[in-house]
Design an enzyme around this catalytic site. Structure first.
Site, PDB file in Angstrom:
ATOM      1  N   LYS A  64      38.651  45.966  49.558  1.00 40.85           N
ATOM      2  CA  LYS A  64      39.151  46.946  48.588  1.00 40.85           C
ATOM      3  C   LYS A  64      38.137  48.023  48.349  1.00 40.85           C
ATOM      4  O   LYS A  64      38.132  49.181  48.389  1.00 40.85           O
ATOM      5  CB  LYS A  64      39.937  46.447  47.518  1.00 40.85           C
TER       6      LYS A  64
ATOM      7  N   GLN B 178      42.145  40.827  39.956  1.00 45.18           N
ATOM      8  CA  GLN B 178      42.374  40.025  41.352  1.00 45.18           C
ATOM      9  C   GLN B 178      42.924  38.797  40.907  1.00 45.18           C
ATOM     10  O   GLN B 178      42.475  38.006  39.845  1.00 45.18           O
ATOM     11  CB  GLN B 178      40.907  40.108  42.121  1.00 45.18           C
TER      12      GLN B 178
ATOM     13  N   ASP C  28      48.337  47.754  41.717  1.00 43.08           N
ATOM     14  CA  ASP C  28      48.804  46.867  42.369  1.00 43.08           C
ATOM     15  C   ASP C  28      50.404  46.716  42.206  1.00 43.08           C
ATOM     16  O   ASP C  28      51.060  46.178  42.779  1.00 43.08           O
ATOM     17  CB  ASP C  28      48.436  45.609  41.829  1.00 43.08           C
TER      18      ASP C  28
END
Ligand code: NAD
Length: 291
Positions: free
Chosen positions: A53, A97, A120
């Site tokens: 990412k 995460q 997200d």
């Protein structure tokens, strides 16, 4: 022979489109978009995902920051990190995460993330808007899959889509996106589904997000099916430099000959998830900068 749904290439195309936009904004004197990743612990797979990412941010010209914590960070400490990121005007979007250590509630953390910065697409507010016309930030993996199908001009309207797996981050939102904006007829299967093959054999489009290598074999699909394999499991492999190989949920060798389109693992859904994160960060940035 199936056409490979090349997520890696499509993600590169998206990155170059967004990179041009960023260059334009910066040329006008604006700051670039800023994505932050919060990483807790030493999980090897999480580290790899986060570094992918961060690399994508670099490619498109975003500012990126990685905030790392030991496994023993408390839930309250992590909540205060989330609070800080929510109010930091220099941060457009951030991700925490997953997975998190057992003593931290994923639900509590997710609930605290400001939906405007939730790139997200996991917060209840964004999840609740998936089927709405004015949705904000879609869950990254299902969003990437829809984008991949669109770029290959694969229609979902009127198709029978079977989704295997019903997690909050992939299977369920995938089903909603396909049935809602996608106008497909959707069957969602999971661990308690009886006779899985009976359902998968009826799929025009099959999306599998389980985490069990080889779960779907050639006898479980019909000729011409479009197959999207979300599964990524690390399987020991001495022939690889890292000592493991990434395996999907679909037995490629027996399914590919019957499919019309199929995603590879790796190089299919994974890069598209990252591309969605990049797109969502741009959406959040434009909102923050009133562009
Ligand atoms: P999860 O563990 O939260 O959910 C798994 C789902 O599979 C559950 O709904 C369960 O009911 C179902 N399931 C389990 N065994 C089954 C069986 N035998 N038959 C039918 N259904 C069964 O998983 P998740 O977070 O959705 O992730 C699934 C897989 O996708 C994992 O391999 C994960 O690493 C991968 N993943 C990949 C990406 C990517 O970008 N490529 C993103 C997210 C997840």
């Amino acid at each position: 022979m199936a056409t490979i749904l090349d997520g890696k290439k499509v993600a590169r195309d998206i990155e170059s489109e967004i990179g041009e936009e960023v260059t334009g904004f910066v040329a006008k004197g604006l700051r670039p978009p800023h994505l932050v990743a919060v990483l807790v612990g030493e999980d090897g797979a999480s580290k790899t995902y986060v570094s992918g990412k961060m690399k994508a941010c670099e490619v498109v010209g975003y500012k990126s920051s990685l905030i790392k914590f030991d496994d023993n960070i408390s839930e309250n400490e992590l909540l205060s990190v989330v609070d800080r990121l929510n109010t930091d005007e220099g941060v457009d979007g951030y991700i925490v995460q997953l997975p998190l250590p057992d003593h931290i509630s994923v639900e509590k953390i997710t609930d605290r993330i400001d939906p405007i910065k939730d790139v997200d697409g996991f917060t209840p507010a964004n999840y609740g808007k998936i089927d709405m016309e004015h949705h904000s930030l879609l869950p990254a993996t299902p969003m990437g899959i829809i984008e991949l199908l669109e770029r290959y001009k694969i229609e979902t309207k009127g198709k029978h889509c079977v989704v295997v797996g019903k997690s909050h981050i992939v299977g369920m939102p995938m089903g909603i996106l396909l049935a809602g904006p996608g106008d497909a007829t959707v069957t969602i299967c999971h661990i308690h589904t009886k006779n899985l093959a009976e359902h998968t054999q009826k799929a025009d489009i099959l999306v599998v997000a389980v985490g069990k290598p080889g779960l779907i074999s050639g006898d479980m699909v019909k000729e011409g099916v479009v197959v999207v394999d979300v599964g990524t499991t690390r399987v020991p492999d001495a022939s690889k430099k890292k000592g493991f190989a990434l395996k999907g949920d679909v037995d490629f060798a027996t399914v590919e000959p019957k499919a019309s389109y199929i995603t590879p693992v790796p190089g299919g859904v994974g890069p598209m998830t990252i591309a969605s994160l990049i797109i969502n960060t741009m959406i959040a940035y434009k909102k923050a900068m009133c562009l």
